[in-house]
Design an enzyme around this catalytic site. Structure first.
Site, PDB file in Angstrom:
ATOM      1  N   ASP A 177       0.766  -1.460  -0.227  1.00 32.52           N
ATOM      2  CA  ASP A 177       0.077   0.259   0.082  1.00 32.52           C
ATOM      3  C   ASP A 177       0.819   1.282   0.038  1.00 32.52           C
ATOM      4  O   ASP A 177       1.943   1.046  -0.915  1.00 32.52           O
ATOM      5  CB  ASP A 177      -0.872   0.181   1.338  1.00 32.52           C
ATOM      6  CG  ASP A 177      -1.905   1.026   1.383  1.00 32.52           C
ATOM      7  OD1 ASP A 177      -2.782   0.749   0.492  1.00 32.52           O
ATOM      8  OD2 ASP A 177      -1.657   2.514   1.720  1.00 32.52           O
ATOM      9  N   TYR A 308      -2.699  10.373   0.163  1.00 28.63           N
ATOM     10  CA  TYR A 308      -3.966  10.539  -1.530  1.00 28.63           C
ATOM     11  C   TYR A 308      -3.598  11.893  -1.942  1.00 28.63           C
ATOM     12  O   TYR A 308      -3.151  12.341  -3.493  1.00 28.63           O
ATOM     13  CB  TYR A 308      -5.444  10.493  -0.962  1.00 28.63           C
ATOM     14  CG  TYR A 308      -5.494   8.403  -0.764  1.00 28.63           C
ATOM     15  CD1 TYR A 308      -5.972   7.481  -1.394  1.00 28.63           C
ATOM     16  CD2 TYR A 308      -5.118   8.730   0.764  1.00 28.63           C
ATOM     17  CE1 TYR A 308      -5.811   6.633  -0.856  1.00 28.63           C
ATOM     18  CE2 TYR A 308      -5.232   6.855   1.287  1.00 28.63           C
ATOM     19  CZ  TYR A 308      -5.902   5.974   0.496  1.00 28.63           C
ATOM     20  OH  TYR A 308      -5.687   4.669   0.629  1.00 28.63           O
ATOM     21  N   HIS A 362      -4.613  -8.080   0.472  1.00 32.62           N
ATOM     22  CA  HIS A 362      -3.394  -6.695   0.761  1.00 32.62           C
ATOM     23  C   HIS A 362      -3.058  -5.991   1.543  1.00 32.62           C
ATOM     24  O   HIS A 362      -2.236  -5.605   1.953  1.00 32.62           O
ATOM     25  CB  HIS A 362      -4.790  -5.166   0.480  1.00 32.62           C
ATOM     26  CG  HIS A 362      -3.968  -3.905   0.490  1.00 32.62           C
ATOM     27  ND1 HIS A 362      -3.356  -4.144  -0.898  1.00 32.62           N
ATOM     28  CD2 HIS A 362      -4.460  -2.708   0.918  1.00 32.62           C
ATOM     29  CE1 HIS A 362      -3.101  -2.149  -0.970  1.00 32.62           C
ATOM     30  NE2 HIS A 362      -3.825  -1.927   0.018  1.00 32.62           N
TER      31      HIS A 362
END
Length: 384
Positions: A177, A308, A362
Site C-alpha cells: 500500500d 492521497y 492487501h
C-alpha cells in the site's frame, strides 16, 4: 536528536467519550438485504459497534501493543512514532517496514517477532533482522504535518534520516500500500544505503516511462492490466478519489462518529483481503477494532487522508532512464488490488525475485505473516 521510549496510554475520559458516542449512534435507513453491495453491511456494522461498546477491551489491546519496544523521535518538525525490535542472530540486517491505509503500525505486529527472532519460530538465526516499523506522519502516534508537502517522496527522506539516527547505514526496505510508495522512493533516493527492496504491492500511481515517442507502447499484457485497473477504479475507487481531492469534508464526519469511522475502514478490510466475503475468516473483531481504535483515539483519520492528496501532486512516476537500482523482490498475492505484470515492473525496478503467493490479499502482514516473513527472509538472504 533524542530517541525517547514510548508507551500508549489512552485516557479514561477518552474511553468514556467513545462509550457515550457508541451508545447513541443514529443509524441511517438501509434497503433490506443489500448486504455489502452498496457499502458496509448494516447488520455487520451494528454487531461490530455492539461488540466495540460492550465487549471490546481496549486496555487489554493497549497492554499487548505496549509489549512492543516503541519510541518517538523528532525529525524536522515532525514527531515520528516507531517500533524498534532488535534481532536475535549473529548479524541481523536492519529492515524498515512501512504500513499503509487504512492500517497502522499494528499491521506488522505478528510479523515483527518472525523477522527479528526467526530461530524461535522454526527459522535460521542467520536470517534475523533489526526491525523498524514507523507510523506514517499523521497516522496513529506520529504527528500530523502542519503544512502541505508531506507525501511518500518526503516520507522516504524522513525514513532515511530515522535509519541514520538509529545507526544504520545499510538496510532493507519493505512495504505494501503506501508502504510500497514510500519504500520505492526510499530505494530510489538512497541506492547506496538500501541493500534490497521488497514489496507486496506496486504503487497504484506508479507509471514507468513507456516508449520513446508521444504515444506509449504497451504490450498486450500491460494493456489488459490497464483495463483491469480502470474497471476496478470505476467500481471500487471512490474512496481514493474523495480522499485525494476533498479529504477534509470527509474527515469532519469520520472524526466525529466512531460508527462512521468503523464503517469506512472495515469495508476495506473485507473487500481487499482474501476472506471470501467473510471478514472474520481472516481478522478477529478485536484486531479490526484495535486498528480502528488507534485512528479514533488519536483523531488521525483526516490526517491519514493527506497521503492521497499529496501523492496526486507527486505520484510515483519516472522519467526515461531513471531506475530503482537496489535489487527488488515482489510477493504477488492472489486477492491483491490490480497489480501490473512483470514487464511493467521491470521497466524501472531492478527485479530479482517475483513470487506468486498461494493465498492472501492487501493486508499481507496481518493475513499471512508466516508466509510473508519466509518470503522476506528468502529474498534478503543473498543480500546480507
Amino acid at each position: 536528536m533524542n530517541v525517547t521510549p514510548f508507551q500508549i496510554a489512552i485516557s479514561d475520559s477518552a474511553l468514556h467519550d467513545l462509550q457515550e458516542r457508541l451508545s447513541r449512534v443514529r443509524w441511517p435507513h438501509s434497503l433490506a438485504d443489500s448486504g455489502w453491495s452498496e457499502g458496509t453491511d448494516e447488520a455487520f456494522l451494528k454487531r461490530l459497534v455492539d461488540y466495540w461498546q460492550n465487549s471490546f477491551d481496549w486496555r487489554a489491546q493497549e497492554s499487548r501493543l505496549n509489549a512492543l519496544p516503541q519510541f518517538t523521535t523528532g525529525i524536522d518538525d515532525k514527531t515520528i512514532h516507531f517500533v524498534h525490535r532488535r534481532g536475535n542472530g549473529p548479524a541481523p540486517l536492519p529492515l524498515i517496514l512501512t504500513h499503509g491505509w487504512p492500517g497502522s503500525f499494528m499491521e506488522m505486529e505478528a510479523i515483527i517477532p518472525l523477522l527479528a527472532d526467526p530461530a524461535s519460530h522454526g527459522g535460521d538465526p542467520r536470517d534475523a533482522f533489526d526491525v523498524v516499523v514507523p507510523s506514517l506522519p499523521g497516522y496513529g502516534f506520529s504527528s500530523a504535518p502542519c503544512a502541505p508537502g508531506t507525501g511518500p517522496f518526503e516520507v522516504a527522506r524522513l525514513w532515511a534520516a530515522l535509519m541514520k539516527r538509529l545507526g544504520y547505514e545499510r538496510f532493507g526496505a519493505q512495504g505494501g500500500d503506501w508502504g510500497s510508495s514510500v519504500s520505492t522512493w526510499l530505494a530510489f533516493q538512497n541506492p547506496e544505503n538500501v541493500a534490497g527492496l521488497h514489496l507486496n504491492y506496486i504503487p497504484g500511481s506508479y507509471r514507468p516511462p513507456l516508449g520513446n515517442g508521444e504515444t506509449p507502447l504497451f504490450s498486450p499484457e500491460e494493456t489488459q492490466f490497464l483495463d483491469t485497473a480502470k474497471t476496478w477504479a470505476d467500481a471500487e475507487g471512490g474512496y481514493g478519489h474523495i480522499q485525494g481531492t476533498k479529504p477534509q469534508t470527509l474527515a469532519f464526519g469520520l472524526n466525529d462518529s466512531p460508527a462512521g469511522l468503523a464503517a469506512w475502514i472495515v469495508e476495506k478490510f473485507r473487500g481487499w483481503s482474501d476472506c471470501g466475503g467473510d471478514v472474520e475468516r481472516v481478522f478477529s473483531l478485536d484486531a479490526l477494532l484495535t486498528n480502528i481504535s488507534i485512528y479514533w483515539f488519536t483523531g488521525t483519520i483526516g490526517s491519514s487522508f493527506r497521503m492521497y492528496l499529496e501523492s496526486r501532486r507527486r505520484p510515483v512516476h519516472f522519467a526515461s532512464g531513471q531506475r530503482v537500482l537496489p535489487p527488488t523482490g515482489i510477493a504477488h498475492y492472489p486477492h491483491e488490488l490490480p497489480m501490473p505484470p512483470r514487464s511493467w515492473i521491470e521497466r524501472v525496478y531492478n527485479l530479482q525475485r517475483y513470487t506468486t503467493m498461494p493465498r492472501g490479499g492487501h493486508f499481507a502482514a496481518m493475513e499471512t505473516p508466516h508466509e510473508l516473513a519466509e518470503e522476506i527472509r528468502t529474498f534478503f538472504r543473498p543480500l546480507r
